[in-house]
Write a protein that holds these residues in place. Structure first.
Motif, PDB file in Angstrom:
ATOM      1  N   VAL A  46      -2.768 -13.695  19.940  1.00  0.00           N
ATOM      2  CA  VAL A  46      -2.758 -14.391  18.653  1.00  0.00           C
ATOM      3  C   VAL A  46      -1.868 -13.573  17.717  1.00  0.00           C
ATOM      4  CG1 VAL A  46      -4.127 -15.156  16.679  1.00  0.00           C
ATOM      5  CG2 VAL A  46      -5.051 -15.367  19.006  1.00  0.00           C
ATOM      6  N   SER A  47      -0.777 -14.183  17.288  1.00  0.00           N
ATOM      7  CA  SER A  47       0.183 -13.517  16.410  1.00  0.00           C
ATOM      8  C   SER A  47      -0.123 -13.860  14.966  1.00  0.00           C
ATOM      9  CB  SER A  47       1.602 -13.976  16.744  1.00  0.00           C
ATOM     10  OG  SER A  47       1.915 -13.707  18.091  1.00  0.00           O
ATOM     11  N   SER A  48      -0.240 -12.834  14.120  1.00  0.00           N
ATOM     12  CA  SER A  48      -0.458 -13.041  12.679  1.00  0.00           C
ATOM     13  C   SER A  48      -0.540 -11.676  12.006  1.00  0.00           C
ATOM     14  CB  SER A  48      -1.747 -13.825  12.416  1.00  0.00           C
ATOM     15  OG  SER A  48      -2.887 -13.012  12.600  1.00  0.00           O
ATOM     16  N   PRO A  49      -0.529 -11.661  10.668  1.00  0.00           N
ATOM     17  CA  PRO A  49      -0.822 -10.402   9.982  1.00  0.00           C
ATOM     18  C   PRO A  49      -2.259  -9.962  10.284  1.00  0.00           C
ATOM     19  CG  PRO A  49       0.213 -11.959   8.484  1.00  0.00           C
ATOM     20  CD  PRO A  49      -0.147 -12.720   9.733  1.00  0.00           C
ATOM     21  N   ILE A  50      -2.492  -8.677  10.196  1.00  0.00           N
ATOM     22  CA  ILE A  50      -3.838  -8.132  10.359  1.00  0.00           C
ATOM     23  C   ILE A  50      -4.542  -8.246   9.016  1.00  0.00           C
ATOM     24  CG2 ILE A  50      -5.122  -5.998  10.816  1.00  0.00           C
ATOM     25  CD1 ILE A  50      -2.833  -5.308  12.815  1.00  0.00           C
ATOM     26  N   GLY A  51      -5.749  -8.779   9.008  1.00  0.00           N
ATOM     27  CA  GLY A  51      -6.484  -9.025   7.766  1.00  0.00           C
ATOM     28  C   GLY A  51      -6.941  -7.754   7.068  1.00  0.00           C
ATOM     29  N   GLY A  52      -7.358  -7.909   5.824  1.00  0.00           N
ATOM     30  CA  GLY A  52      -7.933  -6.814   5.053  1.00  0.00           C
ATOM     31  C   GLY A  52      -6.938  -5.929   4.330  1.00  0.00           C
ATOM     32  N   GLN A  53      -5.668  -6.271   4.355  1.00  0.00           N
ATOM     33  CA  GLN A  53      -4.661  -5.471   3.661  1.00  0.00           C
ATOM     34  C   GLN A  53      -4.665  -5.806   2.172  1.00  0.00           C
ATOM     35  OE1 GLN A  53      -0.850  -5.146   6.003  1.00  0.00           O
ATOM     36  NE2 GLN A  53      -1.854  -6.766   7.188  1.00  0.00           N
ATOM     37  N   THR A  54      -4.310  -4.834   1.353  1.00  0.00           N
ATOM     38  CA  THR A  54      -4.285  -5.018  -0.095  1.00  0.00           C
ATOM     39  C   THR A  54      -2.903  -4.650  -0.630  1.00  0.00           C
ATOM     40  OG1 THR A  54      -6.634  -4.460  -0.232  1.00  0.00           O
ATOM     41  CG2 THR A  54      -5.370  -4.348  -2.270  1.00  0.00           C
ATOM     42  N   PHE A  55      -2.371  -5.497  -1.486  1.00  0.00           N
ATOM     43  CA  PHE A  55      -1.075  -5.255  -2.132  1.00  0.00           C
ATOM     44  C   PHE A  55      -1.235  -5.548  -3.616  1.00  0.00           C
ATOM     45  CE2 PHE A  55      -0.366  -6.676   2.195  1.00  0.00           C
ATOM     46  CZ  PHE A  55       0.442  -5.674   2.697  1.00  0.00           C
ATOM     47  N   LYS A  56      -0.428  -4.899  -4.449  1.00  0.00           N
ATOM     48  CA  LYS A  56      -0.475  -5.145  -5.891  1.00  0.00           C
ATOM     49  C   LYS A  56       0.868  -5.674  -6.357  1.00  0.00           C
ATOM     50  CE  LYS A  56      -3.896  -1.775  -7.356  1.00  0.00           C
ATOM     51  NZ  LYS A  56      -4.163  -0.622  -8.213  1.00  0.00           N
ATOM     52  N   CYS A  57       0.805  -6.709  -7.177  1.00  0.00           N
ATOM     53  CA  CYS A  57       1.978  -7.206  -7.889  1.00  0.00           C
ATOM     54  C   CYS A  57       1.557  -7.386  -9.341  1.00  0.00           C
ATOM     55  CB  CYS A  57       2.436  -8.547  -7.309  1.00  0.00           C
ATOM     56  SG  CYS A  57       3.142  -8.398  -5.642  1.00  0.00           S
ATOM     57  N   TYR A  58       2.513  -7.372 -10.243  1.00  0.00           N
ATOM     58  CA  TYR A  58       2.209  -7.472 -11.666  1.00  0.00           C
ATOM     59  C   TYR A  58       2.935  -8.660 -12.279  1.00  0.00           C
ATOM     60  CZ  TYR A  58       0.387  -2.839 -10.820  1.00  0.00           C
ATOM     61  OH  TYR A  58      -0.321  -1.797 -10.317  1.00  0.00           O
ATOM     62  N   ILE A  59       2.227  -9.363 -13.157  1.00  0.00           N
ATOM     63  CA  ILE A  59       2.808 -10.520 -13.822  1.00  0.00           C
ATOM     64  C   ILE A  59       4.043 -10.087 -14.616  1.00  0.00           C
ATOM     65  CG2 ILE A  59       1.326 -10.350 -15.866  1.00  0.00           C
ATOM     66  CD1 ILE A  59       1.212 -13.464 -15.797  1.00  0.00           C
ATOM     67  N   TYR A  60       5.039 -10.925 -14.612  1.00  0.00           N
ATOM     68  CA  TYR A  60       6.316 -10.718 -15.296  1.00  0.00           C
ATOM     69  C   TYR A  60       7.114  -9.537 -14.737  1.00  0.00           C
ATOM     70  CZ  TYR A  60       4.189 -14.044 -18.427  1.00  0.00           C
ATOM     71  OH  TYR A  60       3.560 -15.144 -18.925  1.00  0.00           O
ATOM     72  N   GLU A  61       6.859  -9.194 -13.447  1.00  0.00           N
ATOM     73  CA  GLU A  61       7.648  -8.177 -12.769  1.00  0.00           C
ATOM     74  C   GLU A  61       8.052  -8.707 -11.395  1.00  0.00           C
ATOM     75  OE1 GLU A  61       5.939  -4.294 -12.584  1.00  0.00           O
ATOM     76  OE2 GLU A  61       5.407  -4.273 -14.706  1.00  0.00           O
ATOM     77  N   LEU A  62       9.083  -8.099 -10.808  1.00  0.00           N
ATOM     78  CA  LEU A  62       9.472  -8.444  -9.445  1.00  0.00           C
ATOM     79  C   LEU A  62       8.357  -7.995  -8.506  1.00  0.00           C
ATOM     80  CD1 LEU A  62      13.218  -7.344  -9.460  1.00  0.00           C
ATOM     81  CD2 LEU A  62      12.237  -9.580  -9.974  1.00  0.00           C
ATOM     82  N   CYS A  63       8.156  -8.736  -7.435  1.00  0.00           N
ATOM     83  CA  CYS A  63       7.065  -8.428  -6.513  1.00  0.00           C
ATOM     84  C   CYS A  63       7.615  -8.338  -5.091  1.00  0.00           C
ATOM     85  CB  CYS A  63       5.993  -9.510  -6.597  1.00  0.00           C
ATOM     86  SG  CYS A  63       4.628  -9.258  -5.450  1.00  0.00           S
ATOM     87  N   SER A  64       7.391  -7.201  -4.449  1.00  0.00           N
ATOM     88  CA  SER A  64       7.773  -7.038  -3.043  1.00  0.00           C
ATOM     89  C   SER A  64       6.922  -5.928  -2.436  1.00  0.00           C
ATOM     90  CB  SER A  64       9.259  -6.701  -2.911  1.00  0.00           C
ATOM     91  OG  SER A  64       9.532  -5.445  -3.494  1.00  0.00           O
ATOM     92  N   PHE A  65       6.780  -5.961  -1.128  1.00  0.00           N
ATOM     93  CA  PHE A  65       6.106  -4.893  -0.397  1.00  0.00           C
ATOM     94  C   PHE A  65       6.713  -4.848   0.995  1.00  0.00           C
ATOM     95  CE2 PHE A  65       3.441  -8.553  -1.217  1.00  0.00           C
ATOM     96  CZ  PHE A  65       3.212  -9.087   0.031  1.00  0.00           C
ATOM     97  N   SER A  66       6.716  -3.653   1.582  1.00  0.00           N
ATOM     98  CA  SER A  66       7.481  -3.474   2.810  1.00  0.00           C
ATOM     99  C   SER A  66       6.648  -3.215   4.057  1.00  0.00           C
ATOM    100  CB  SER A  66       8.480  -2.321   2.629  1.00  0.00           C
ATOM    101  OG  SER A  66       7.783  -1.140   2.314  1.00  0.00           O
ATOM    102  N   HIS A  67       5.339  -3.292   3.974  1.00  0.00           N
ATOM    103  CA  HIS A  67       4.549  -2.949   5.150  1.00  0.00           C
ATOM    104  C   HIS A  67       3.400  -3.925   5.384  1.00  0.00           C
ATOM    105  CE1 HIS A  67       6.706   0.832   4.488  1.00  0.00           C
ATOM    106  NE2 HIS A  67       6.686   0.879   5.807  1.00  0.00           N
ATOM    107  N   LEU A  68       3.710  -5.218   5.489  1.00  0.00           N
ATOM    108  CA  LEU A  68       2.706  -6.193   5.906  1.00  0.00           C
ATOM    109  C   LEU A  68       2.522  -5.983   7.408  1.00  0.00           C
ATOM    110  CD1 LEU A  68       0.894  -8.654   5.312  1.00  0.00           C
ATOM    111  CD2 LEU A  68       2.863 -10.092   5.816  1.00  0.00           C
ATOM    112  N   LEU A  69       1.365  -5.503   7.819  1.00  0.00           N
ATOM    113  CA  LEU A  69       1.098  -5.128   9.206  1.00  0.00           C
ATOM    114  C   LEU A  69       0.549  -6.311   9.990  1.00  0.00           C
ATOM    115  CD1 LEU A  69       0.902  -2.783  11.281  1.00  0.00           C
ATOM    116  CD2 LEU A  69      -1.410  -2.365  10.402  1.00  0.00           C
ATOM    117  N   GLY A  70       1.010  -6.475  11.239  1.00  0.00           N
ATOM    118  CA  GLY A  70       0.512  -7.580  12.050  1.00  0.00           C
ATOM    119  C   GLY A  70       0.908  -7.463  13.510  1.00  0.00           C
TER     120      GLY A  70
END
Length: 157
Positions: A46-70
């Motif tokens: 079963v291919s997908s991201p691994i659940g339970g990960q947490t990322f933060k983004c802020y309103i009115y700012e650019l949002c990106s993250f580089s380590h979505l694990l799966g």
């Protein structure tokens, strides 16, 4: 090998990312009982991201993250910030058209990149996600990050 489709082919797989044993139950037996699946016939990934990960983004700012694990994440996969993901319990009754639990100011990510996927049967990897050059305008809160595999829904369910 033989191809097999569960149900009508439109149901979502709700198992977590990983590799599972596939077991067989002989026709005519009570195949609704797990203990009647007595013969291991293979495995399914079963291919997908691994659940339970947490990322933060802020309103009115650019949002990106580089380590979505799966498992088997691919360039082109998309994510979206939502109140509730389509595969979650109650989605069909609490998330109705036209918004389907989409948040005001939300949009799909740009296609994921840098997955390093090598085409292997089962590969643990990461994906880089960005929501574009415009600032994020999703209201302040704690939400779910919902995933869609690259190409899903193209020429199919």
């Amino acid at each position: 090998g033989t191809a097999f489709r569960w149900g009508d082919g439109t149901a979502l797989v709700m198992a977590r990312a990983g590799e599972y044993k596939m077991c067989w139950c002989q026709e005519g037996r009570a195949c609704s009982a797990p203990h009647n699946f007595i013969l291991e016939i293979g495995t399914v990934v079963v291919s997908s991201p691994i659940g339970g990960q947490t990322f933060k983004c802020y309103i009115y700012e650019l949002c990106s993250f580089s380590h979505l694990l799966g498992i088997n994440l691919r360039d082109g996969d998309l994510v979206r910030i939502m109140d509730q993901c389509a595969g979650s319990e109650g989605f069909g009754t609490s998330c109705t058209a036209p918004q389907f639990c989409e948040l005001d100011g939300s949009r799909p990510s740009e296609p994921g990149t840098l997955s390093g996927w090598l085409g292997k049967r089962k590969q643990k990897n990461t994906l880089s996600i960005a929501f574009g050059a415009d600032e994020l305008q999703t209201p302040h809160g704690v939400y779910r990050l919902c995933w869609c595999a690259a190409g899903w829904g193209v020429g199919g369910p």
